[in-house]
Structures are given as structure tokens and as C-alpha cells.
Design a protein around this motif. Sequence first.
Motif, short mmCIF file in Angstrom:
data_model
loop_
_atom_site.label_atom_id
_atom_site.label_comp_id
_atom_site.label_asym_id
_atom_site.label_seq_id
_atom_site.Cartn_x
_atom_site.Cartn_y
_atom_site.Cartn_z
N UNK A 151 47.28 75.41 -28.80
CA UNK A 151 46.04 75.82 -30.73
C UNK A 151 45.46 74.13 -29.81
N UNK A 152 45.98 73.58 -29.41
CA UNK A 152 45.40 71.83 -28.68
C UNK A 152 44.44 72.05 -28.21
N UNK A 153 43.95 73.53 -26.76
CA UNK A 153 43.18 73.25 -26.24
C UNK A 153 41.92 73.73 -26.84
N UNK A 154 42.66 74.55 -28.22
CA UNK A 154 41.58 75.50 -28.90
C UNK A 154 40.66 74.04 -29.76
N UNK A 155 40.98 73.55 -30.50
CA UNK A 155 40.88 72.54 -31.05
C UNK A 155 39.85 71.81 -30.16
N UNK A 156 40.16 71.49 -29.03
CA UNK A 156 39.47 70.63 -27.97
C UNK A 156 38.06 71.12 -27.30
N UNK A 157 38.74 72.60 -27.23
CA UNK A 157 37.31 73.81 -26.59
C UNK A 157 36.13 73.85 -27.89
N UNK A 158 36.78 73.47 -28.94
CA UNK A 158 35.88 72.92 -30.37
C UNK A 158 35.17 71.96 -30.39
N UNK A 162 42.06 66.18 -33.51
CA UNK A 162 43.51 67.14 -33.82
C UNK A 162 44.62 66.82 -35.09
N UNK A 163 43.33 65.59 -34.82
CA UNK A 163 44.55 64.52 -36.35
C UNK A 163 43.93 64.93 -37.54
N UNK A 164 43.23 66.01 -37.17
CA UNK A 164 41.66 66.28 -38.49
C UNK A 164 42.36 67.86 -39.16
N UNK A 165 43.69 67.87 -38.32
CA UNK A 165 44.32 69.22 -38.78
C UNK A 165 45.40 69.53 -38.49
N UNK A 166 46.31 69.88 -40.09
CA UNK A 166 47.67 70.11 -40.43
C UNK A 166 47.76 71.48 -40.39
N UNK A 186 57.98 69.33 -31.79
CA UNK A 186 57.26 68.47 -31.55
C UNK A 186 56.02 68.45 -30.61
N UNK A 187 56.37 69.20 -29.79
CA UNK A 187 54.93 69.62 -29.71
C UNK A 187 53.49 69.70 -29.85
N UNK A 188 53.32 70.60 -31.07
CA UNK A 188 52.51 70.06 -31.89
C UNK A 188 52.02 68.59 -32.66
N UNK A 189 53.26 67.83 -32.57
CA UNK A 189 53.63 66.67 -33.37
C UNK A 189 52.57 65.43 -31.78
N UNK A 190 52.97 66.07 -30.95
CA UNK A 190 52.81 65.05 -29.49
C UNK A 190 51.50 66.14 -29.79
N UNK A 191 50.72 66.43 -30.06
CA UNK A 191 48.80 66.82 -29.90
C UNK A 191 48.06 65.68 -30.95
N UNK A 192 48.86 65.68 -32.30
CA UNK A 192 48.76 64.37 -32.82
C UNK A 192 48.47 65.12 -34.53
N UNK A 193 48.55 66.80 -34.48
CA UNK A 193 48.74 67.21 -35.39
C UNK A 193 50.04 66.80 -37.13
#
Length: 298
Positions: A151-158, A162-166, A186-193
Amino acid sequence: MYSLFSSPSHTSTDWRVNQRKQIGGASKSQKNNVLWTSEQVGLLITRNSLLNALEQKQIQAWLQPKIAVGSQQLVAVEALARWSHPEWGVLTPDVFLPWFESYDLDEALLMHMLEEALAFQTYWREQGVVIPVAVNLPTHLLDDSTLPQRLGQFVEAKQGRHSDISFELLETSDTATTHALFTGVCSLADYGFGLALDDFGVDYGSMQRLLLAPFSELKLDRSLVQGVSDMPERAELVRTAIRTSKQRGLKVTAEGVETQAELAFLQQAGCDYAQGYMFAKPLPVAELATWMRQHGAV
């Protein structure tokens, strides 16, 4: 929020018909003088029809505003799936969401909805507007430990942020172990989601989940919110949930707000945000733009 992430039998026609009857004919559309009912639609939903709906972008993200209780200003939107079917018309999630999990396509739907949200955000940024978007995430998908990274990589590719997605984790879906839930969140939070515990109140054991993982938001289910101003026991439960959330540094959103009395109670109780028909129903993106202009959000 819709939470019918059950696992219907692929072979039980009786189950399908009974489930649609429980829905109460939630989706009816008229085309060429043919009236389609949700019972008929349920019997016609196949894995290939869902894949085709995703490929043809018939599955669309409709957006419901989230409002600050104090200022009543727009703070974010939630992406909710609608199926714009060429024969059946617009289908609501209660008609088709169970089949996505039944056919193991709920992750495909998650990625599709996330892609739509990111496309909207790209367009809005070009207009000088930043609007956070919340996307539903069936909690059991966190059994796959690779999902947060993907999910983190998908957001970066687009080229999203991350901080604008919950992600809203559905209470009626669960991981196989508490460890999977904790590490996934925890992993999702580390990305800033942002991470919201959704549907709070559907299962009163959810407070344990809230205390276990680092959520940033609690969402009160509409079943708790509606009529809360006239129901002392429910009001006390809502106050306790808000108080506990605030002690943990969480924001609280109330869903299903429909009356001024409910809004006044939530404001007095310290609730941060609200969603509901009092403000706006889920809207196609073009109608959301009109709503935003009318309410001075842009």
C-alpha cells in the motif's frame, strides 16, 4: 459505513435469496421497462462480473464529507463504493460487497478504491485544494504481512502522500491473530497513514482492539449515534468511548448524524468530527465539487 464482509456460499442459492431479502430490496433500477431487484442482482453476481466491473471502472468511489463538529467545516471525505451497472443502475454496497470477499477480490477492491482516491487528490491539488480521503480496509487483509508495504509503495508510485490517506479498519472483519493486527497497524502507521477503528459499537468488545493497536481515530457506528440525545444509556456509552479515545490521543468521528439534537450532544460530549445525511450523503465526485462550492469549502 457498510460492513457486510461475510463469506457467502458459492453454491447456496437459498443463502443468496435470503440475504437479499434481509437487505430489503436495497437496490432497484428501471431500464428498458425491466425492474431489477437486489434478489435478482445477487444471483447474477459472479467473479467475472466483479472483475469486469473493476476493469471497466463501473465500481466508483462516491465521497461523503466529514465535518468538524465545532466549526462545521469540511475536514476530509470517505470513499464509499458504488457499482454503476449498465443494466441494474447504481448498486449500493450492501448488494455487492459480500461477493468481493466471497470470491477473494476484497483486496482488488481496496486497491481500486485507493487508486480512485489518489486520482481525486491529484486533481484537487492541481486546483490548490488538499482533501484527506479515508478508504475502507477489511481487517483480515492484514493477515498478509506484505500488505502495508504494498500500500505504501502504491501511494508513492501514484505520487500521492501517505499522510492524506486514512484506512478505516472494519470492526466486523478480523485478523487470524492479535499479532497480525498489531504489526499490520503499526506498519501502516510507520508509513504515515491515518488509522481509524471503524464501526465502533457493532461489537462492544472493540475497546480491547482500540487499546491494542496504535489507531489515530475512532469512528462511532451510526447505531450508537442515532437517537443518542434521547437515550441515557447509549449517551453514557458514547461519552465513555469519546473520553477513552481522547485519553489515548485519538480523534473521534460520529457516523450517521441526522439531527441537530444529535449534533448538539456530540459537540457537548467532545466529539471531533461527524458524518451523516444532516450534512451530505455519499456523492459522485462531480456532485461533491458542487457541494463544496455551495458550502464554501473551495
